[in-house]
Enzyme design. Structure first.
Site, PDB file in Angstrom:
ATOM      1  N   HIS A 129     -19.651  43.402  12.471  1.00 11.26           N
ATOM      2  CA  HIS A 129     -19.078  41.930  12.426  1.00 11.26           C
ATOM      3  C   HIS A 129     -17.568  41.755  12.885  1.00 11.26           C
ATOM      4  CE1 HIS A 129     -17.284  42.066   8.477  1.00 11.26           C
ATOM      5  NE2 HIS A 129     -18.421  42.676   8.214  1.00 11.26           N
ATOM      6  N   CYS A 145     -20.160  47.435   5.623  1.00 10.43           N
ATOM      7  CA  CYS A 145     -20.348  46.711   7.016  1.00 10.43           C
ATOM      8  C   CYS A 145     -19.404  47.537   7.926  1.00 10.43           C
ATOM      9  CB  CYS A 145     -19.886  45.680   6.850  1.00 10.43           C
ATOM     10  SG  CYS A 145     -21.374  44.345   6.092  1.00 10.43           S
TER      11      CYS A 145
END
Length: 170
Positions: A129, A145
């Protein structure tokens, strides 16, 4: 403006540029070794780089932020969703560490840590992301992440589809 002021201003701007350590959005096509099919995303955690394999021997390279100590993982998965301006709900582990965090941060909010786009990964609570903290890209900073500059996630988002293989190595 006098020549002396112009030179001092140019020198100050130049020094600021040289001393800047934050990653900059600019995917590079680089030589790449490995037995991966074109279209595969390879994240090399120790390098803090993400590679999109273009063909045998070449890949597009991006700087990334990755999991901090104790939060890193390795394995093979696939992109199972693509979202622009996603809302974000902190996973249980984040909520446990930061109980005052809101249950949902709306997409587009400057407080949203997902940035302008996210691609969720199958089998877990992880994603590739964007970020609202560009200075963190290039570090060991996340709960697992893969964090990219917003310009870079926008570029990668356009190049890959749901089902793309993602290989994370340490």
């Amino acid at each position: 403006m006098s020549l002396r002021i112009a030179v001092a201003l140019a020198a100050t701007i130049g020094v600021g540029t040289l001393l800047s350590t934050a990653a900059e959005a600019r995917p590079d096509v680089v030589g790449f070794r490995g037995d991966y099919s074109p279209g595969t995303i390879v994240v090399k955690t120790h390098e803090r780089r993400l590679y999109l394999v273009v063909d045998q021997g070449r890949a597009v390279r991006y700087p990334v932020g990755v999991g901090r100590a104790g939060k890193q993982w390795a394995g093979t998965t696939r992109i199972d969703g693509k979202y622009t301006n996603p809302a974000w709900s902190p996973p249980a582990e984040v909520k446990r560490d930061k109980p005052s965090m809101p249950s949902v941060i709306p997409g587009g909010s400057p407080r949203n840590p997902m940035g302008v786009a996210a691609m969720t990964l199958a089998g877990g609570e992880y994603a590739i992301h964007g970020t609202n903290m560009p200075g963190s890209v290039g570090g060991f900073v996340s709960y697992g992440c893969i964090r990219m500059l917003n310009a870079d996630i926008t570029d990668l988002y356009q190049r890959v589809s749901v089902g793309t293989t993602v290989v994370v190595t340490r």
